[in-house]
Design a protein around this motif. Structure first.
Motif, mmCIF file in Angstrom:
data_model
loop_
_atom_site.group_PDB
_atom_site.id
_atom_site.type_symbol
_atom_site.label_atom_id
_atom_site.label_comp_id
_atom_site.label_asym_id
_atom_site.label_seq_id
_atom_site.Cartn_x
_atom_site.Cartn_y
_atom_site.Cartn_z
ATOM 1 N N VAL A 162 0.646 -1.290 -0.338
ATOM 2 C CA VAL A 162 0.017 -0.218 0.075
ATOM 3 C C VAL A 162 0.584 1.103 -0.122
ATOM 4 O O VAL A 162 1.773 1.547 1.281
ATOM 5 N N ASP A 163 0.655 2.149 -1.202
ATOM 6 C CA ASP A 163 1.103 3.515 -0.755
ATOM 7 C C ASP A 163 0.307 4.149 -0.548
ATOM 8 O O ASP A 163 -0.423 4.758 -0.887
ATOM 9 N N VAL A 164 1.230 5.487 0.146
ATOM 10 C CA VAL A 164 -0.009 6.115 0.534
ATOM 11 C C VAL A 164 0.757 7.466 0.297
ATOM 12 O O VAL A 164 1.801 8.363 0.885
ATOM 13 N N VAL A 165 -0.300 8.744 -0.378
ATOM 14 C CA VAL A 165 -0.110 9.835 -0.168
ATOM 15 C C VAL A 165 -0.982 10.849 0.722
ATOM 16 O O VAL A 165 -2.261 10.826 0.422
ATOM 17 N N GLY A 166 -0.723 12.041 1.762
ATOM 18 C CA GLY A 166 -1.066 12.443 2.936
ATOM 19 C C GLY A 166 -0.989 13.627 1.841
ATOM 20 O O GLY A 166 -0.042 14.528 1.632
ATOM 21 N N PHE A 167 -2.583 14.033 1.544
ATOM 22 C CA PHE A 167 -2.260 15.641 1.105
ATOM 23 C C PHE A 167 -2.728 16.028 2.299
ATOM 24 O O PHE A 167 -3.364 16.553 1.997
ATOM 25 N N GLY A 168 -1.563 17.192 2.382
ATOM 26 C CA GLY A 168 -2.319 18.293 3.399
ATOM 27 C C GLY A 168 -2.558 17.931 4.791
ATOM 28 O O GLY A 168 -2.668 19.253 5.750
ATOM 29 N N LEU A 169 -1.842 16.863 4.943
ATOM 30 C CA LEU A 169 -1.197 16.339 6.571
ATOM 31 C C LEU A 169 -0.846 17.000 7.210
ATOM 32 O O LEU A 169 0.906 17.371 6.358
ATOM 33 N N GLN A 190 4.211 12.527 1.723
ATOM 34 C CA GLN A 190 3.828 13.848 2.061
ATOM 35 C C GLN A 190 3.238 15.149 1.522
ATOM 36 O O GLN A 190 4.928 15.662 1.500
ATOM 37 N N ALA A 191 2.700 15.229 0.734
ATOM 38 C CA ALA A 191 2.215 16.466 -0.777
ATOM 39 C C ALA A 191 1.290 17.151 0.794
ATOM 40 O O ALA A 191 0.618 18.342 -0.332
ATOM 41 N N SER A 192 2.257 18.116 1.285
ATOM 42 C CA SER A 192 2.524 19.620 1.934
ATOM 43 C C SER A 192 3.456 21.123 1.376
ATOM 44 O O SER A 192 2.863 21.570 1.443
ATOM 45 N N ASP A 193 4.458 20.129 1.143
ATOM 46 C CA ASP A 193 5.430 20.974 1.252
ATOM 47 C C ASP A 193 5.993 20.766 -0.672
ATOM 48 O O ASP A 193 6.521 20.086 -0.480
ATOM 49 N N GLU A 194 5.341 22.184 -1.090
ATOM 50 C CA GLU A 194 5.323 21.725 -2.132
ATOM 51 C C GLU A 194 7.442 21.729 -2.790
ATOM 52 O O GLU A 194 7.809 21.114 -3.667
ATOM 53 N N GLN A 195 7.841 22.210 -2.061
ATOM 54 C CA GLN A 195 9.478 22.514 -2.655
ATOM 55 C C GLN A 195 10.073 21.904 -2.516
ATOM 56 O O GLN A 195 10.546 20.913 -3.329
#
Length: 555
Positions: A162-169, A190-195
């Motif tokens: 299972v791969d998990v993308v935490g969007f804005g967590l 963790q897709a919260s810090d764009e750079q």
């Protein structure tokens, strides 16, 4: 914002690119369609970023990749059973997945644990190699245990991850779902810090070895000249109303093969905006959409011909600004339900709402707290209606104090209930709403009410009135103190009313199976009994004073 969308898209694509042996995998993408996805990042709803990112990534996926699509929270507002496998895992399904994501409503809860388990079962994870990719912006809200599920799936699966993308967590929230990936040998991104995410993806992709160059092909004889073909043979246009300007942003085109009976057959593709394309000679059904409006046409494509069909949606644009009272700010948490012509389950929006709808009477219901108002708005094709809807409520913030002017109760065990002040014929009052914790907030229509505050074992009531547009802080004194009990070696501590009834029994007020017990109590006298495992007991008495803390040790 476009950078964040690209980052999330790259994250999902990277999961497909870097998982060992994925060419043989079957994949199910699980998308969080809960109401929290309406939250915004840099002024754009997270759900739109997710849709755009999925669309971008799926365009790059090979046609033979077997992909499925599941969502939760997209049909029912409060259900933990709202999980649906919309697109079964199959080759050539990328377009269908994009279309499914674009059509979702985002309204419900977050049963992510059950969804991942159902996705694994759909992949027959116990028989074949498989991967589930979970995209979530929130934590489990349906009592599931994602960490335990990860261990269970890993133990029973055949090379399952299972791969998990935490969007804005947040980092702390991320740790609570990362275990689902960790326990199956998958990845958490963790897709919260764009750079930071962009740098990590560039570094990983750039590190991949470039393929060896293929040998130059042998010279081929010059092909025979063919008649020049047009660059595009399908150039459709969509308008909201006859004679209106073309819609070029936010709209979509769904293309299907036409079956022999004229109904939709095999799905071909979904495109967006001002689309130009090439269609092979065949019979098609073309669906044009914008917002909640849609129309379709049949099209027979023949070789060498160019088709420029016009689609008129017969729709208008409705903009709703929900406000608690005249002149007040827009209520971001207001629920806006629009029942438009032809819909069975009206969609729900939140806060400022702008949507394209079929022309006709629109039944708009706006809810703020306990206030609700419904208006019917007649929308003409091609028209834009920009309207404030006033729900008519006042705002109340409730807190409990041990005594008037004393300390505020701010621990656990605090609850508030709001009742109508007027009693029913049987002497009871109608309960309106409730909340827990300090600074509990209520939006209520103008009326007379009674607030009941509970702090542990202390209860108090206070009448109050609400006026339209008024903000008020309600401070209710519960005339109580705090009792902290220590009973070394006790298995149970129980607090009694010291007065006995005619049968010699005392009323039990509260208890704990522990050596320590702390609770708020109304001012007065009490008996405290501690029991040990050998059934021996000790009893003490204590007096509680309002606004004060009492400590009692029962040996």
């Amino acid at each position: 914002m476009a950078g964040l969308a690209r980052s999330l898209a790259a994250a999902i694509l990277l999961l497909w690119m870097t998982t060992p042996g994925l060419a043989a995998d079957r994949v199910v993408i699980v998308l969080d369609a809960s109401g929290s996805m309406w939250a915004q990042i840099d002024g754009k709803p997270k759900l739109e970023i997710a849709r755009e990112s999925l669309r971008s990534v799926l365009q790059s996926v090979p046609a033979d990749k077997e992909i499925g699509f599941m969502a939760y929270g997209h049909r029912e507002k409060g259900s933990c059973e709202d999980i649906e496998l919309i697109v079964p895992p199959q080759a050539g399904s990328a377009g269908a997945v994009s279309a499914a994501a674009d059509s979702l409503k985002f309204i419900g809860k977050t049963p992510l644990t059950s969804a991942v388990k159902q996705a694994a079962e759909a992949l027959k994870y116990a028989e074949d190699k498989a991967t589930v990719i979970l995209i979530t912006d929130g934590l489990e809200t349906c009592n599931g245990d994602p960490c335990a599920l990860g261990k269970e799936l890993k133990a029973a699966g055949v090379d399952f991850t299972v791969d998990v993308v935490g969007f804005g967590l947040t980092a702390d929230e991320g740790r609570q779902v990362a275990c689902l990936a960790d326990n199956t040998g998958g990845k958490y991104i963790q897709a919260s810090d764009e750079q930071a995410l962009q740098n990590a993806l560039v570094e990983t992709i750039a590190a991949a070895p470039a393929p060896a160059p293929e040998p130059a092909p042998a010279p081929q004889p010059a092909p025979a000249l063919e008649p020049e073909k047009p660059e595009f043979n399908f150039v459709p246009t969509v308008v909201l109303a006859e004679g209106g300007d073309p819609v070029t942003d936010g709209n979509s085109w769904e293309i299907y093969k036409a079956s022999s009976d004229g109904t939709r057959g095999d799905y071909v593709t979904t495109e967006y905006g001002a689309y130009k394309g090439n269609l092979e000679p065949d019979d098609y059904i073309i669906v044009a959409r914008d917002g909640e409006a849609r129309t379709e046409q049949k099209l027979k494509v023949e070789a060498g011909q160019v088709y420029k069909p016009l689609f008129a949606l017969n729709a208008g644009t409705l903009i709703i600004h929900p406000r608690p009272s005249e002149g007040a700010d827009v209520a971001d948490g207001a629920a806006v339900v629009i029942a438009y012509p032809g819909v069975d389950t009206p969609p729900t929006y939140y806060g400022d709402t702008k949507v394209v709808l079929p022309a006709g009477d629109q039944k708009v219901t706006v809810t703020i707290g306990q206030g609700e108002v419904t208006e019917t708005i007649s929308l003409t094709a091609g028209r834009v209606i920009d309207k404030d809807i006033i729900v008519g409520v006042g705002h109340v913030v409730a807190n409990a104090y041990y005594v008037a002017g004393g300390d505020k109760a701010d621990g656990s065990g605090i609850g508030f209930k709001v009742f109508k002040a007027k009693k029913k014929i049987d002497g009871t009052r109608e309960e309106v709403t409730y909340a827990y914790g300090p600074d509990s907030k209520f939006d209520l229509p103008p009326d007379d009410y009674v607030l009941m505050a509970t702090v542990d074992l202390a209860v108090a009531e206070q009448p109050f009135s609400v006026k339209l547009g008024e903000h008020q802080d309600l401070k209710i004194a519960i005339n109580a103190g705090v009792l902290a009990i220590t009973a070394p070696g006790a298995s149970k501590i129980e607090i009694f009313d010291p007065k006995k009834d005619v049968n010699g029994n005392r009323k039990s007020l509260g208890y704990a199976y522990d050596e320590k017990y702390q609770a708020a109590l109304p001012a007065g006298d009490y008996a405290v009994v501690s029991e040990k495992l050998d059934n021996s007991s000790r009893e003490s008495t204590v007096t509680i004073k309002a606004g004060e803390r009492a400590q009692l040790t029962v040996q």
